[in-house]
Each structure stands twice: as structure tokens, then as C-alpha cells.
Design a protein around this motif. Structure first.
Motif, PDB file in Angstrom:
ATOM      1  N   GLY A   1       0.797  -1.216   0.000  1.00  0.00           N
ATOM      2  CA  GLY A   1       0.000   0.000   0.000  1.00  0.00           C
ATOM      3  C   GLY A   1       0.830   1.267   0.000  1.00  0.00           C
ATOM      4  N   PHE A   2       2.156   1.130  -0.110  1.00  0.00           N
ATOM      5  CA  PHE A   2       3.033   2.296  -0.108  1.00  0.00           C
ATOM      6  C   PHE A   2       3.736   2.426  -1.461  1.00  0.00           C
ATOM      7  N   THR A   3       3.978   3.648  -1.866  1.00  0.00           N
ATOM      8  CA  THR A   3       4.831   3.911  -3.025  1.00  0.00           C
ATOM      9  C   THR A   3       6.252   4.077  -2.514  1.00  0.00           C
ATOM     10  N   VAL A   4       7.169   3.276  -3.022  1.00  0.00           N
ATOM     11  CA  VAL A   4       8.544   3.258  -2.524  1.00  0.00           C
ATOM     12  C   VAL A   4       9.476   3.889  -3.544  1.00  0.00           C
ATOM     13  N   SER A   5      10.362   4.750  -3.086  1.00  0.00           N
ATOM     14  CA  SER A   5      11.352   5.361  -3.969  1.00  0.00           C
ATOM     15  C   SER A   5      12.657   5.545  -3.208  1.00  0.00           C
ATOM     16  N   LEU A   6      13.761   5.530  -3.949  1.00  0.00           N
ATOM     17  CA  LEU A   6      15.070   5.725  -3.345  1.00  0.00           C
ATOM     18  C   LEU A   6      15.301   7.205  -3.073  1.00  0.00           C
ATOM     19  N   LEU A   7      15.976   7.478  -1.961  1.00  0.00           N
ATOM     20  CA  LEU A   7      16.237   8.863  -1.568  1.00  0.00           C
ATOM     21  C   LEU A   7      17.722   9.021  -1.274  1.00  0.00           C
ATOM     22  N   ASN A   8      18.384   9.863  -2.022  1.00  0.00           N
ATOM     23  CA  ASN A   8      19.800  10.155  -1.822  1.00  0.00           C
ATOM     24  C   ASN A   8      19.920  11.556  -1.228  1.00  0.00           C
ATOM     25  N   LEU A   9      20.064  11.634   0.094  1.00  0.00           N
ATOM     26  CA  LEU A   9      20.103  12.940   0.752  1.00  0.00           C
ATOM     27  C   LEU A   9      21.338  13.743   0.379  1.00  0.00           C
ATOM     28  N   THR A  10      22.402  13.050  -0.009  1.00  0.00           N
ATOM     29  CA  THR A  10      23.625  13.762  -0.402  1.00  0.00           C
ATOM     30  C   THR A  10      23.367  14.622  -1.635  1.00  0.00           C
ATOM     31  N   GLU A  11      22.535  14.130  -2.547  1.00  0.00           N
ATOM     32  CA  GLU A  11      22.254  14.865  -3.783  1.00  0.00           C
ATOM     33  C   GLU A  11      21.009  15.739  -3.671  1.00  0.00           C
ATOM     34  N   GLU A  12      19.955  15.223  -3.027  1.00  0.00           N
ATOM     35  CA  GLU A  12      18.673  15.932  -3.050  1.00  0.00           C
ATOM     36  C   GLU A  12      18.536  16.965  -1.935  1.00  0.00           C
ATOM     37  N   LYS A  13      19.296  16.801  -0.849  1.00  0.00           N
ATOM     38  CA  LYS A  13      19.364  17.811   0.214  1.00  0.00           C
ATOM     39  C   LYS A  13      18.059  18.029   0.972  1.00  0.00           C
ATOM     40  N   GLU A  14      17.035  17.212   0.713  1.00  0.00           N
ATOM     41  CA  GLU A  14      15.789  17.365   1.444  1.00  0.00           C
ATOM     42  C   GLU A  14      14.972  16.089   1.362  1.00  0.00           C
ATOM     43  N   ILE A  15      14.067  15.941   2.314  1.00  0.00           N
ATOM     44  CA  ILE A  15      13.142  14.817   2.319  1.00  0.00           C
ATOM     45  C   ILE A  15      11.804  15.322   1.775  1.00  0.00           C
ATOM     46  N   PRO A  16      11.225  14.653   0.780  1.00  0.00           N
ATOM     47  CA  PRO A  16       9.968  15.124   0.178  1.00  0.00           C
ATOM     48  C   PRO A  16       8.877  15.345   1.215  1.00  0.00           C
ATOM     49  N   ASP A  17       8.064  16.356   0.978  1.00  0.00           N
ATOM     50  CA  ASP A  17       6.994  16.702   1.922  1.00  0.00           C
ATOM     51  C   ASP A  17       5.966  15.580   2.068  1.00  0.00           C
ATOM     52  N   ASP A  18       5.790  14.771   1.008  1.00  0.00           N
ATOM     53  CA  ASP A  18       4.768  13.726   1.064  1.00  0.00           C
ATOM     54  C   ASP A  18       5.315  12.387   1.567  1.00  0.00           C
ATOM     55  N   ALA A  19       6.560  12.386   2.053  1.00  0.00           N
ATOM     56  CA  ALA A  19       7.135  11.140   2.577  1.00  0.00           C
ATOM     57  C   ALA A  19       6.525  10.807   3.934  1.00  0.00           C
TER      58      ALA A  19
ATOM     59  N   GLN B   1       1.990   4.415  11.366  1.00  0.00           N
ATOM     60  CA  GLN B   1       1.093   5.097  10.435  1.00  0.00           C
ATOM     61  C   GLN B   1      -0.348   4.675  10.721  1.00  0.00           C
ATOM     62  N   PRO B   2      -0.920   5.118  11.832  1.00  0.00           N
ATOM     63  CA  PRO B   2      -2.252   4.650  12.242  1.00  0.00           C
ATOM     64  C   PRO B   2      -3.376   5.062  11.296  1.00  0.00           C
ATOM     65  N   ASP B   3      -3.145   6.083  10.477  1.00  0.00           N
ATOM     66  CA  ASP B   3      -4.197   6.545   9.565  1.00  0.00           C
ATOM     67  C   ASP B   3      -4.278   5.702   8.300  1.00  0.00           C
ATOM     68  N   LEU B   4      -3.334   4.794   8.122  1.00  0.00           N
ATOM     69  CA  LEU B   4      -3.321   3.950   6.934  1.00  0.00           C
ATOM     70  C   LEU B   4      -3.635   2.510   7.311  1.00  0.00           C
ATOM     71  N   ASP B   5      -4.372   1.834   6.456  1.00  0.00           N
ATOM     72  CA  ASP B   5      -4.672   0.413   6.671  1.00  0.00           C
ATOM     73  C   ASP B   5      -3.609  -0.419   5.973  1.00  0.00           C
ATOM     74  N   VAL B   6      -2.796  -1.081   6.774  1.00  0.00           N
ATOM     75  CA  VAL B   6      -1.738  -1.927   6.226  1.00  0.00           C
ATOM     76  C   VAL B   6      -2.266  -3.349   6.113  1.00  0.00           C
TER      77      VAL B   6
END
Length: 273
Positions: A1-19, A220-225
């Protein structure tokens, strides 16, 4: 039920707001101070962090381990072993759930086991000066476990318990909650990352999948896993205990021999009549 993507903080410098959750699994390189600050702001802003460590990661990750220690999870440089409760060999230990309220949803599955290979121990304790977070242990080894000191160059001649080994039980998974605001970000630390391998997660007789799914539901109590255990089309070996093996031996060997002997005796007795 989750969309998974790789995150490289060294390059992107931020964590997406929708993470929703940031996952660090078997890290091979340490965090930078900047990356640790980004993750800290993410958690304190309501995001969740899951860190899966284990003996396959380097023992020298000072920034990451220092950050986790701030959340009360002090990952030790050791290997947890158990000669009595394991699958195949000592590093593949059988862990157990604690009586935490988080685990109460798994009460109906207490007949199932957790396999946690190549685990490190965790000292779960917050500094007395810390008042804006809590920590609790969700999974631990059994009393029969012991831990050997581990370095990046360690090679063991034997997994047998030796003088100097630390006695268990040991915390293997912890959950910390930030209480400094209403958002309540959480940090989950598991020192047995290999418990997530496909074989262990898909085994219907193990608790691994249910345990991790339950942790995600707590964070993540608001999501049904929803988890659906995979159906295996291959025949699994039947593992019988000592008593069962003796009963099978009686049924398949001794009883047929006894009947055969009785038949021979009856045959010769009737021939003499």
C-alpha cells in the motif's frame, strides 16, 4: 500500500513533503551531520524513521549510531547468538515479542516464531535529561542468548559460548516516540535486518511479516496496512520433535515387524495342527 522510492540525501538535500517513512536498511556508509539534521527535522515534524541494522553493516558508523542513541537506541558492536533457540545455527536466533501494547495485536499469533539472523544487541535507555521522547522494546532475544564482541575484522572460529561473552536477554527492536509536539514522529530500530529477507517474510509459519506490518501500522495509524501471506506451491518439510519421531518409528517400523512376527508364529502353529 506504499509507493517506494530511493532517496539520496547527499544529492537531493531534502526529504519530500509527502514522505511518510524514511527507511535505512543495512547502511554501508555513515550519515553526514547534514543528513542526520535533515532526518531529525523530518521526525520531529511528524515523519517516521525505520533503521534496520545488523552484523552485515560496518561497526563504525559514529554519526548514525550517535543519532539513534539520542532516541534511546544504543546499537552495540556485537553479534547475538543462541545455542538453544535457533534455526540451523547459532546466529539464526529465535526472538520473542515483549509485552508492549504495540504487540497486543499479535497476541493471537503467539504460537508463531520470529527468526532474526545476524542480530546485534540494543541497549534501550534514554538519558535522564531527555524529556521530549520515550522508548520501548518490542522484540528481544531469549535468556539463553549471548553476545560476542564484533569488529569489522572479526572472524569467529566457533559460535560456541566462551568466557567474556555477555549474557542475554538483549533488546533487538525498539520504538521511540517524539513527544515534543502533537505530531509525534517515531523512530523504529531493528538490529536484525536479515529478518526481512524474502524467504523469512513469506514463510506462513513465521511471525516476521506480521511483526513488521504491525510496526508500520503503529507508526502510520491513519493507513490500513494489509498483508496477504504468499501461498507456497512447493512441499515444505515436516519438522518432527523427538517424541514425534519415536511415535513415527513405532508406527512405521516396530508395529509392522510385530505384526509380521505374529503372522509367522500363527502360520507355523497352524501347520502343526
Amino acid at each position: 500500500g506504499f509507493t517506494v522510492s530511493l532517496l539520496n540525501l547527499t544529492e537531493e538535500k531534502e526529504i519530500p513533503d509527502d514522505a511518510s517513512i524514511v527507511v535505512i536498511s543495512l547502511p554501508q556508509a555513515d550519515l553526514t551531520e547534514t543528513e542526520a539534521d535533515l532526518i531529525d527535522a523530518f521526525v520531529k515534524g511528524g515523519g517516521d524513521l525505520m533503521v534496520f541494522d545488523g552484523t552485515l553493516s560496518p561497526t563504525s558508523l559514529p554519526v548514525l549510531y550517535s543519532y539513534l542513541k539520542e532516541w534511546g537506541a544504543d546499537v552495540q558492536a556485537d553479534m547475538v547468538l543462541d545455542a538453544d533457540y535457533n534455526i540451523n545455527e547459532e546466529p539464526d536466533i529465535l526472538a520473542q515479542l515483549t509485552d508492549s501494547d504495540v504487540n497486543s495485536a499479535l497476541d493471537s499469533k503467539t504460537d508463531m516464531v520470529l527468526v532474526t539472523p545476524n542480530a546485534k544487541s540494543i541497549t534501550a535507555k534514554l538519558d535522564s535529561s531527555v524529556t521530549d521522547r520515550t522508548i520501548e522494546t518490542l522484540m528481544e532475544s531469549r535468556d539463553t542468548a549471548y553476545a560476542k564482541v564484533l569488529t569489522d575484522e572479526t572472524e569467529y572460529d566457533s559460535y560456541a559460548k566462551a568466557d567474556g561473552d555477555t549474557d542475554g536477554p538483549f533488546a533487538l527492536a525498539t520504538l521511540s516516540t517524539y513527544t515534543g509536539n502533537d505530531d509525534g514522529g517515531q523512530v523504529f530500530v531493528c538490529s536484525a535486518a536479515l529478518m526481512m529477507t524474502d524467504d523469512l517474510m513469506s514463510a506462513s509459519s513465521l511471525l516476521n511479516r506480521s511483526f513488521l506490518s504491525n510496526v508500520v501500522s503503529e507508526m502510520q495509524p491513519d493507513l490500513d496496512v494489509v498483508t496477504i501471506a504468499a501461498k507456497s506451491l512447493s512441499a515444505e518439510p515436516l519438522i518432527a520433535g523427538t517424541t514425534a519421531q519415536f511415535v513415527i518409528f513405532l508406527l512405521l517400523a516396530l508395529f509392522p515387524l510385530a505384526l509380521f512376527g505374529t503372522g509367522i508364529a500363527v502360520f507355523f502353529r497352524r501347520r502343526k495342527l
